[in-house]
Scaffold this active site. Structure first.
Site, PDB file in Angstrom:
ATOM      1  N   GLY A  31       9.320   3.513  12.907  1.00 19.93           N
ATOM      2  CA  GLY A  31       8.820   3.663  14.272  1.00 19.93           C
ATOM      3  C   GLY A  31       7.419   4.242  14.340  1.00 19.93           C
ATOM      4  CG  LEU A  33       6.668   0.231  16.281  1.00 17.57           C
ATOM      5  CD1 LEU A  33       7.169  -0.954  17.108  1.00 17.57           C
ATOM      6  CD2 LEU A  33       7.087   0.087  14.818  1.00 17.57           C
ATOM      7  CG  HIS A  34       0.616   1.592  12.609  1.00 15.32           C
ATOM      8  ND1 HIS A  34       0.549   0.513  11.766  1.00 15.32           N
ATOM      9  CD2 HIS A  34       1.206   2.583  11.889  1.00 15.32           C
ATOM     10  CE1 HIS A  34       1.040   0.838  10.583  1.00 15.32           C
ATOM     11  NE2 HIS A  34       1.471   2.090  10.630  1.00 15.32           N
ATOM     12  CG  HIS A  37       4.719  -0.503  11.947  1.00 15.74           C
ATOM     13  ND1 HIS A  37       4.170   0.633  12.485  1.00 15.74           N
ATOM     14  CD2 HIS A  37       5.391  -0.099  10.842  1.00 15.74           C
ATOM     15  CE1 HIS A  37       4.502   1.681  11.742  1.00 15.74           C
ATOM     16  NE2 HIS A  37       5.231   1.267  10.732  1.00 15.74           N
ATOM     17  CD  GLN A  61      12.410   6.818   3.904  1.00  8.66           C
ATOM     18  OE1 GLN A  61      13.271   5.969   4.098  1.00  8.66           O
ATOM     19  NE2 GLN A  61      11.110   6.531   3.980  1.00  8.66           N
ATOM     20  CE  LYS A 149      -0.891   3.394   4.080  1.00  6.76           C
ATOM     21  NZ  LYS A 149       0.290   4.194   3.955  1.00  6.76           N
ATOM     22  CG  ASP A 150       4.397   2.215   2.398  1.00  7.07           C
ATOM     23  OD1 ASP A 150       4.199   3.432   2.258  1.00  7.07           O
ATOM     24  OD2 ASP A 150       4.254   1.622   3.482  1.00  7.07           O
ATOM     25  CB  VAL A 176      -3.149  -3.771   9.069  1.00  5.54           C
ATOM     26  CG1 VAL A 176      -4.097  -3.805  10.261  1.00  5.54           C
ATOM     27  CG2 VAL A 176      -2.323  -5.050   9.002  1.00  5.54           C
ATOM     28  CB  SER A 185      -0.538   5.627   7.711  1.00  7.61           C
ATOM     29  OG  SER A 185       0.505   6.566   7.565  1.00  7.61           O
TER      30      SER A 185
HETATM   31  P1  AMP Z   1       6.993   2.810   7.904  1.00 10.79           P
HETATM   32  O1  AMP Z   1       7.294   2.787   9.359  1.00 10.79           O
HETATM   33  O2  AMP Z   1       5.801   3.633   7.536  1.00 10.79           O
HETATM   34  O3  AMP Z   1       8.202   3.079   7.059  1.00 10.79           O
HETATM   35  O4  AMP Z   1       6.551   1.326   7.530  1.00 10.79           O
HETATM   36  C1  AMP Z   1       7.359   0.226   7.847  1.00 10.79           C
HETATM   37  C2  AMP Z   1       6.784  -1.007   7.192  1.00 10.79           C
HETATM   38  O5  AMP Z   1       5.457  -1.219   7.654  1.00 10.79           O
HETATM   39  C3  AMP Z   1       6.700  -0.881   5.667  1.00 10.79           C
HETATM   40  O6  AMP Z   1       7.038  -2.132   5.082  1.00 10.79           O
HETATM   41  C4  AMP Z   1       5.265  -0.533   5.453  1.00 10.79           C
HETATM   42  O7  AMP Z   1       4.776  -0.894   4.176  1.00 10.79           O
HETATM   43  C5  AMP Z   1       4.586  -1.336   6.547  1.00 10.79           C
HETATM   44  N1  AMP Z   1       3.270  -0.804   6.852  1.00 10.79           N
HETATM   45  C6  AMP Z   1       2.936   0.478   7.136  1.00 10.79           C
HETATM   46  N2  AMP Z   1       1.609   0.593   7.301  1.00 10.79           N
HETATM   47  C7  AMP Z   1       1.072  -0.634   7.099  1.00 10.79           C
HETATM   48  C8  AMP Z   1      -0.244  -1.163   7.105  1.00 10.79           C
HETATM   49  N3  AMP Z   1      -1.301  -0.409   7.360  1.00 10.79           N
HETATM   50  N4  AMP Z   1      -0.401  -2.474   6.844  1.00 10.79           N
HETATM   51  C9  AMP Z   1       0.665  -3.270   6.576  1.00 10.79           C
HETATM   52  N5  AMP Z   1       1.931  -2.839   6.555  1.00 10.79           N
HETATM   53  C10 AMP Z   1       2.134  -1.536   6.812  1.00 10.79           C
END
Ligand code: AMP
Length: 289
Positions: A31, A33-34, A37, A61, A149-150, A176, A185
């Site tokens: 969540g 969200l940016h 996502h 985690q 990114k991860d 992104v 992030s």
């Molecule tokens: P998170 O909400 O941080 O757990 O991320 C959810 C998903 O979004 C994961 O697969 C991340 O790798 C991806 N994600 C997070 N930040 C970025 C980004 N800047 N560009 C592309 N994917 C991202």
């Protein structure tokens, strides 16, 4: 857009869609969200008929000294962004539904989880892969889209799906970035003033390694030293800079498939970033945040 908090209803919804011959795509998130996502959502729409996004801040985690309680949350805003972007189903389970009891059986991520993020965050990837396995069983998607990114996480999710025969495709999407290079992030919300500027050291370090490699250097030692020089900027505490292959093994010779991974603390905020050398930082989509 449907919003489902119930595991049972989520599975039923997905099964009904698949029974109608529709391909279900899935984007797991925590969540807040940016655009990073949301690009995963766009990509999923190109590859599937229905898009499910999960929002779940997974306690399993987070280490005891990490930011679980402070992790940014805004479900109202997430709901709006997801709806506008054409998400079909938002899955928002609560912790009690996901973990009615502490899970005794967990996914063991194996040696790819030992270095880098795994070393810095003991137990992190067991927690990630356990929740991802649960989400895959609940959503039963045909395809899941994750972010590069991860990087270590993306490679582990790919191996999870392959090694344990989940029978779904894993698609890895590029990182992104903001126009100045900072990888998007949810944790960037913590960066204020000087920290926001200092955070650019991560992408700058990646570019410096990339430039040195393009200049003909293929020995990981000097390339890592060059990157660390740039990462060691005022206000930045470097954690690691590593050159690895897709199985997270250090490389002896650097080539286009080599991935440079960095982690650093900027103020109290821990940030990570990476580049696949053959693609380059500049190839990543950049957006005005
Ligand atoms: P998170 O909400 O941080 O757990 O991320 C959810 C998903 O979004 C994961 O697969 C991340 O790798 C991806 N994600 C997070 N930040 C970025 C980004 N800047 N560009 C592309 N994917 C991202």
């Amino acid at each position: 857009m449907h919003e489902l908090p119930s595991l049972k209803e989520m599975r039923a919804w997905s099964r009904a869609e698949r029974a109608r011959g529709r391909r279900v795509g899935f984007v797991p998130t925590m969540g807040f969200l940016h655009e990073g996502h949301l690009r995963l959502v766009d990509r999923t729409k190109e590859r599937a008929d229905r898009v499910v996004v999960s929002i779940f801040v997974n306690p399993l985690q987070f280490g005891p000294a990490e930011d679980l309680a402070q992790y940014p949350r805004d479900l109202e805003r997430d709901r709006q962004l997801a709806g506008e972007r054409g998400v079909d189903c938002l899955f928002v389970p609560d912790t009690a539904a996901m973990y009615p009891a502490e899970p005794l059986v967990r996914v063991s991520p194996g040696p790819m989880a030992d270095p880098l993020e795994g070393a810095a965050r003991p137990g992190h990837f067991a927690g990630v892969l356990t929740v991802i396995a649960k989400l895959f069983h609940i959503v039963e998607p045909d395809i899941a889209v994750v972010g590069r990114k991860d990087f270590q996480q993306a490679m582990l999710v790919r191996r999870l799906a392959a090694d344990l025969d989940f029978g779904l495709e894993i698609d890895v999407a590029p990182t992104v970035r903001e126009l100045d290079g900072l990888a998007l992030s949810s944790r960037n919300a913590y960066l204020k003033g000087d920290d926001r500027r200092a955070a650019l050291a991560l992408s700058r370090a990646l570019r410096a390694v990339e430039q040195a490699w393009r200049g003909g250097e293929a020995d990981p030692g000097p390339l890592a030293r060059r990157g660390l020089e740039v990462l060691r900027a005022p206000g930045v505490a470097p954690e690691y800079l590593a050159l690895v292959d897709e199985q997270m093994r250090s490389v002896a010779r650097v080539d286009a498939r080599t991935v440079v991974l960095v982690a650093a603390k900027v103020g109290k905020t821990r940030l990570i970033d990476n580049v696949v050398l053959g693609e380059g930082v500049a190839a990543d989509p950049a957006v005005r945040a």
